[in-house]
Design an enzyme around this catalytic site. Structure first.
Site, PDB file in Angstrom:
ATOM      1  N   ARG A 175       1.675 -12.089  18.648  1.00  0.00           N
ATOM      2  CA  ARG A 175       0.681 -11.681  19.657  1.00  0.00           C
ATOM      3  C   ARG A 175       0.724 -12.602  20.870  1.00  0.00           C
ATOM      4  O   ARG A 175       0.741 -12.134  22.019  1.00  0.00           O
ATOM      5  CB  ARG A 175      -0.729 -11.751  19.046  1.00  0.00           C
ATOM      6  CG  ARG A 175      -1.044 -10.603  18.156  1.00  0.00           C
ATOM      7  CD  ARG A 175      -2.503 -10.657  17.686  1.00  0.00           C
ATOM      8  NE  ARG A 175      -2.778  -9.514  16.847  1.00  0.00           N
ATOM      9  CZ  ARG A 175      -3.399  -9.566  15.677  1.00  0.00           C
ATOM     10  NH1 ARG A 175      -3.845 -10.715  15.195  1.00  0.00           N
ATOM     11  NH2 ARG A 175      -3.603  -8.468  14.985  1.00  0.00           N
ATOM     12  N   ASP A 214       0.139 -14.198  14.659  1.00  0.00           N
ATOM     13  CA  ASP A 214      -0.520 -14.918  15.753  1.00  0.00           C
ATOM     14  C   ASP A 214       0.476 -15.321  16.843  1.00  0.00           C
ATOM     15  O   ASP A 214       0.164 -15.249  18.035  1.00  0.00           O
ATOM     16  CB  ASP A 214      -1.261 -16.150  15.201  1.00  0.00           C
ATOM     17  CG  ASP A 214      -2.334 -15.745  14.203  1.00  0.00           C
ATOM     18  OD1 ASP A 214      -3.038 -14.756  14.469  1.00  0.00           O
ATOM     19  OD2 ASP A 214      -2.453 -16.394  13.148  1.00  0.00           O
ATOM     20  N   ALA A 267       1.604   0.134  -1.333  1.00  0.00           N
ATOM     21  CA  ALA A 267       1.247   1.486  -0.889  1.00  0.00           C
ATOM     22  C   ALA A 267       0.206   1.469   0.217  1.00  0.00           C
ATOM     23  O   ALA A 267      -0.261   2.510   0.674  1.00  0.00           O
ATOM     24  CB  ALA A 267       0.737   2.300  -2.081  1.00  0.00           C
ATOM     25  N   ARG A 305     -10.547  -5.449   7.151  1.00  0.00           N
ATOM     26  CA  ARG A 305     -11.858  -5.479   7.801  1.00  0.00           C
ATOM     27  C   ARG A 305     -12.246  -4.130   8.398  1.00  0.00           C
ATOM     28  O   ARG A 305     -11.399  -3.316   8.714  1.00  0.00           O
ATOM     29  CB  ARG A 305     -11.821  -6.468   8.978  1.00  0.00           C
ATOM     30  CG  ARG A 305     -11.813  -7.886   8.569  1.00  0.00           C
ATOM     31  CD  ARG A 305     -12.178  -8.770   9.733  1.00  0.00           C
ATOM     32  NE  ARG A 305     -11.116  -8.951  10.712  1.00  0.00           N
ATOM     33  CZ  ARG A 305     -11.316  -9.423  11.932  1.00  0.00           C
ATOM     34  NH1 ARG A 305     -12.563  -9.713  12.323  1.00  0.00           N
ATOM     35  NH2 ARG A 305     -10.309  -9.609  12.760  1.00  0.00           N
ATOM     36  N   MET A 321       1.602  -6.128  11.827  1.00  0.00           N
ATOM     37  CA  MET A 321       1.630  -7.078  10.698  1.00  0.00           C
ATOM     38  C   MET A 321       2.859  -6.878   9.836  1.00  0.00           C
ATOM     39  O   MET A 321       3.461  -7.843   9.342  1.00  0.00           O
ATOM     40  CB  MET A 321       0.355  -6.918   9.851  1.00  0.00           C
ATOM     41  CG  MET A 321       0.306  -7.851   8.667  1.00  0.00           C
ATOM     42  SD  MET A 321       0.375  -9.581   9.190  1.00  0.00           S
ATOM     43  CE  MET A 321       1.752 -10.179   8.235  1.00  0.00           C
ATOM     44  N   GLY A 380       1.641  -2.474   3.476  1.00  0.00           N
ATOM     45  CA  GLY A 380       2.683  -2.411   2.448  1.00  0.00           C
ATOM     46  C   GLY A 380       3.749  -1.363   2.727  1.00  0.00           C
ATOM     47  O   GLY A 380       4.937  -1.620   2.521  1.00  0.00           O
ATOM     48  N   ILE A 420      -0.429 -12.553   2.639  1.00  0.00           N
ATOM     49  CA  ILE A 420      -0.882 -11.847   3.846  1.00  0.00           C
ATOM     50  C   ILE A 420      -2.377 -11.536   3.722  1.00  0.00           C
ATOM     51  O   ILE A 420      -3.112 -11.543   4.711  1.00  0.00           O
ATOM     52  CB  ILE A 420      -0.063 -10.543   4.032  1.00  0.00           C
ATOM     53  CG1 ILE A 420       1.407 -10.892   4.335  1.00  0.00           C
ATOM     54  CG2 ILE A 420      -0.648  -9.675   5.139  1.00  0.00           C
ATOM     55  CD1 ILE A 420       2.359  -9.696   4.322  1.00  0.00           C
ATOM     56  N   HIS A 429      -5.737 -18.892  10.150  1.00  0.00           N
ATOM     57  CA  HIS A 429      -5.609 -17.494  10.604  1.00  0.00           C
ATOM     58  C   HIS A 429      -6.963 -16.807  10.603  1.00  0.00           C
ATOM     59  O   HIS A 429      -7.230 -15.926   9.795  1.00  0.00           O
ATOM     60  CB  HIS A 429      -4.607 -16.729   9.730  1.00  0.00           C
ATOM     61  CG  HIS A 429      -4.492 -15.281  10.135  1.00  0.00           C
ATOM     62  ND1 HIS A 429      -3.930 -14.883  11.330  1.00  0.00           N
ATOM     63  CD2 HIS A 429      -4.912 -14.139   9.533  1.00  0.00           C
ATOM     64  CE1 HIS A 429      -4.002 -13.566  11.428  1.00  0.00           C
ATOM     65  NE2 HIS A 429      -4.599 -13.091  10.354  1.00  0.00           N
TER      66      HIS A 429
HETATM   67  N1  LIG Z   1      -2.151 -12.333   7.531  1.00  0.00           N
HETATM   68  C1  LIG Z   1      -2.317 -11.485   8.519  1.00  0.00           C
HETATM   69  O1  LIG Z   1      -1.960 -11.768   9.671  1.00  0.00           O
HETATM   70  C2  LIG Z   1      -2.901 -10.134   8.254  1.00  0.00           C
HETATM   71  C3  LIG Z   1      -2.750  -9.107   9.209  1.00  0.00           C
HETATM   72  C4  LIG Z   1      -3.279  -7.860   8.920  1.00  0.00           C
HETATM   73  C5  LIG Z   1      -3.962  -7.631   7.734  1.00  0.00           C
HETATM   74  N2  LIG Z   1      -4.083  -8.645   6.839  1.00  0.00           N
HETATM   75  C6  LIG Z   1      -4.761  -8.425   5.552  1.00  0.00           C
HETATM   76  O2  LIG Z   1      -3.889  -7.732   4.670  1.00  0.00           O
HETATM   77  C7  LIG Z   1      -4.665  -7.066   3.671  1.00  0.00           C
HETATM   78  C8  LIG Z   1      -4.177  -5.633   3.487  1.00  0.00           C
HETATM   79  O3  LIG Z   1      -4.400  -4.885   4.643  1.00  0.00           O
HETATM   80  P1  LIG Z   1      -4.006  -3.317   4.694  1.00  0.00           P
HETATM   81  O4  LIG Z   1      -4.356  -2.844   6.034  1.00  0.00           O
HETATM   82  O5  LIG Z   1      -2.633  -3.128   4.183  1.00  0.00           O
HETATM   83  O6  LIG Z   1      -5.053  -2.725   3.628  1.00  0.00           O
HETATM   84  P2  LIG Z   1      -4.951  -1.350   2.821  1.00  0.00           P
HETATM   85  O7  LIG Z   1      -6.272  -1.093   2.213  1.00  0.00           O
HETATM   86  O8  LIG Z   1      -4.362  -0.298   3.677  1.00  0.00           O
HETATM   87  O9  LIG Z   1      -3.877  -1.683   1.682  1.00  0.00           O
HETATM   88  C9  LIG Z   1      -4.143  -2.592   0.682  1.00  0.00           C
HETATM   89  C10 LIG Z   1      -3.392  -2.142  -0.547  1.00  0.00           C
HETATM   90  O10 LIG Z   1      -3.636  -3.108  -1.573  1.00  0.00           O
HETATM   91  C11 LIG Z   1      -3.716  -2.401  -2.800  1.00  0.00           C
HETATM   92  N3  LIG Z   1      -4.354  -3.227  -3.806  1.00  0.00           N
HETATM   93  C12 LIG Z   1      -5.666  -3.501  -4.000  1.00  0.00           C
HETATM   94  N4  LIG Z   1      -5.824  -4.297  -5.081  1.00  0.00           N
HETATM   95  C13 LIG Z   1      -4.601  -4.508  -5.582  1.00  0.00           C
HETATM   96  C14 LIG Z   1      -4.117  -5.248  -6.689  1.00  0.00           C
HETATM   97  N5  LIG Z   1      -4.922  -5.896  -7.519  1.00  0.00           N
HETATM   98  N6  LIG Z   1      -2.774  -5.255  -6.904  1.00  0.00           N
HETATM   99  C15 LIG Z   1      -1.930  -4.597  -6.085  1.00  0.00           C
HETATM  100  N7  LIG Z   1      -2.343  -3.879  -5.029  1.00  0.00           N
HETATM  101  C16 LIG Z   1      -3.643  -3.840  -4.774  1.00  0.00           C
HETATM  102  C17 LIG Z   1      -4.473  -1.127  -2.449  1.00  0.00           C
HETATM  103  O11 LIG Z   1      -4.296  -0.124  -3.434  1.00  0.00           O
HETATM  104  C18 LIG Z   1      -3.852  -0.789  -1.109  1.00  0.00           C
HETATM  105  O12 LIG Z   1      -2.757   0.087  -1.249  1.00  0.00           O
HETATM  106  C19 LIG Z   1      -6.112  -7.175   4.134  1.00  0.00           C
HETATM  107  O13 LIG Z   1      -6.758  -8.189   3.416  1.00  0.00           O
HETATM  108  C20 LIG Z   1      -5.990  -7.561   5.598  1.00  0.00           C
HETATM  109  O14 LIG Z   1      -7.097  -8.260   6.072  1.00  0.00           O
HETATM  110  C21 LIG Z   1      -3.565  -9.872   7.083  1.00  0.00           C
HETATM  111  O1  LIG Z   2      -7.915  -8.954  11.941  1.00  0.00           O
HETATM  112  C1  LIG Z   2      -7.745  -8.733  10.762  1.00  0.00           C
HETATM  113  O2  LIG Z   2      -8.676  -8.639   9.959  1.00  0.00           O
HETATM  114  C2  LIG Z   2      -6.352  -8.521  10.234  1.00  0.00           C
HETATM  115  C3  LIG Z   2      -5.409  -9.610  10.583  1.00  0.00           C
HETATM  116  O3  LIG Z   2      -5.810 -10.840  10.095  1.00  0.00           O
HETATM  117  C4  LIG Z   2      -5.068  -9.684  12.032  1.00  0.00           C
HETATM  118  O4  LIG Z   2      -5.001 -10.771  12.583  1.00  0.00           O
HETATM  119  O5  LIG Z   2      -4.807  -8.615  12.625  1.00  0.00           O
END
Ligand SMILES: NC(=O)c1ccc[n+]([C@@H]2O[C@H](COP(=O)([O-])OP(=O)(O)OC[C@H]3O[C@@H](n4cnc5c(N)ncnc54)[C@H](O)[C@@H]3O)[C@@H](O)[C@H]2O)c1
Ligand SMILES: O=C(O)C[C@H](O)C(=O)O
Length: 336
Positions: A172, A169, A28, A100, A244, A32, A136, A196
């Site tokens: 981009r 990465d 959600a 972040r 993402m 997601g 992720i 990452h």
């Molecule tokens: N790997 C990558 O390249 C990359 C890129 C972008 C973001 N991210 C990371 O992805 C993560 C999510 O980012 P976002 O923007 O979707 O955040 P967000 O806050 O919009 O969504 C996170 C979701 O996780 C849910 N959540 C929290 N704890 C949970 C649990 N125990 N079980 C199930 N769901 C749970 C929340 O309710 C929320 O809906 C962050 O840690 C962010 O840094 C990684």
């Molecule tokens: O920058 C972030 O914190 C989210 C993610 O890892 C990204 O590369 O966009």
């Protein structure tokens, strides 16, 4: 008659092989939701299981009206809801956790996200130990080792099935190069290795269509800190979600193509890797050939130039610490 039933049997086993349940944990959230939509649009996905601590049934009801054949179900935020979401999953994507805000590093997310990922990894180890787990949640350099430690503690660790998603990465890098060179990004395959976050992200432009770019410090910085650009622009409302989601959906699609028999599917991903184990680095992102068993082959980094050699040195120092932090967390905080 005999012939017909043989054909039917063959048709059934072919489609049975291609039944692919994909689960999204954190469905959600900012990533997601669009990720779930893109998976719903993927004809290789036959069943989509959406789980979150809040709101997954609503997202599932919405996505389920998209007129593709797959079924979609949202699960309640209970242990049995989570277990049912995971049962029978071939792929589990984990974007659960906090993103972040400006001024934060990905490592600043560790205190919150480490235990979220640890607990979700436990549920995966119990309910779908053979699934491909695609992490992720940041900091990926630490959350992937956390998953590995959890799976080890439950005696079900298969290093070929655990992936840190670093696809964004390379997405981009290819886009940034295409902007400079005025080319089609689809033709720009830039290898990005390491981890990452910040300096652990190492683009290898010397191996690209444009080796001259390996001395372009501004471009290298942009690839390493592309995430910060988005965090800054969103101004407190989170980090990259849409790009993402596209990158996560691409990684899932590649795994499905490989598991359904396509050869030569290669993606960059952060895996348990032999490449730099002699230097104490147990996980490393590089080009990986995918197959029906997950990781088929980890490709060597290949020839790098002097600039990239230096980038790799800086990468190793940080990466080693990030990995060790994840491993230590599970040992010191095994949870319930
Ligand atoms: N790997 C990558 O390249 C990359 C890129 C972008 C973001 N991210 C990371 O992805 C993560 C999510 O980012 P976002 O923007 O979707 O955040 P967000 O806050 O919009 O969504 C996170 C979701 O996780 C849910 N959540 C929290 N704890 C949970 C649990 N125990 N079980 C199930 N769901 C749970 C929340 O309710 C929320 O809906 C962050 O840690 C962010 O840094 C990684
Ligand atoms: O920058 C972030 O914190 C989210 C993610 O890892 C990204 O590369 O966009």
């Amino acid at each position: 008659m005999f012939m017909a039933s043989r054909i039917q049997t063959r048709a059934f086993s072919a489609s049975a092989r291609n039944l692919s349940k994909v689960a999204v944990l954190g469905a959600a959230g900012g990533i997601g939701q669009p990720l779930s939509l893109l998976l719903k649009l993927n004809p290789r996905v036959t069943e989509l299981a959406l789980y979150d601590i809040r709101g997954a049934p609503g997202v599932a009801a919405d996505v389920s009206h998209v007129n593709t054949k797959s079924t979609v179900k949202g699960y309640e935020p209970t242990p049995s809801g989570l277990a049912n979401a995971l049962k029978g999953a071939e792929i589990v994507l984990i974007p659960a956790g906090v993103p972040r805000k400006p001024g934060m590093s990905r490592d600043d997310l560790f205190n919150t996200n480490a235990s979220i990922v640890r607990d979700l990894a436990k549920a995966c180890a119990d309910s779908c130990p053979e699934a491909n787990i695609l992490v992720i949640s940041n900091p990926v350099n630490s959350t992937v080792p956390i998953c590995a430690e959890v799976f080890k503690s439950k005696g079900v660790y298969n290093p070929k099935r655990l992936f840190g998603v670093t696809t964004l990465d390379v997405v981009r890098a290819s886009r940034f190069v295409s902007e400079i060179k005025k080319t089609d990004p689809a033709n720009e395959n830039v290898t990005v290795v390491g981890g990452h976050s910040g300096v652990t992200i190492v683009p290898l432009f010397s191996q690209s269509n444009h080796p001259d770019l390996s001395s372009n410090a501004e471009l290298i910085h942009r690839v390493q800190f592309g995430g910060d650009e988005v965090v800054k622009a969103k101004d407190g409302a989170g980090s990259a979600t849409l790009s993402m989601a596209m990158a996560g959906a691409r990684m899932a699609e590649s795994l499905l193509r490989a598991s359904q028999g396509e050869k030569g599917v290669i993606e960059p991903t952060f895996v348990d890797s032999p490449l730099y184990k002699d230097q104490g680095i147990d996980f490393f992102s590089s080009k990986v050939e995918l197959g029906p068993s997950g990781v088929e082959k980890i490709l060597p980094v290949g020839k790098v130039d002097a600039v990239e050699e230096k980038l790799l040195e800086a990468c190793f120092a940080d990466l080693k610490k990030n990995i060790a932090k994840g491993v230590a967390f599970v040992k010191e905080n095994p949870g319930n």
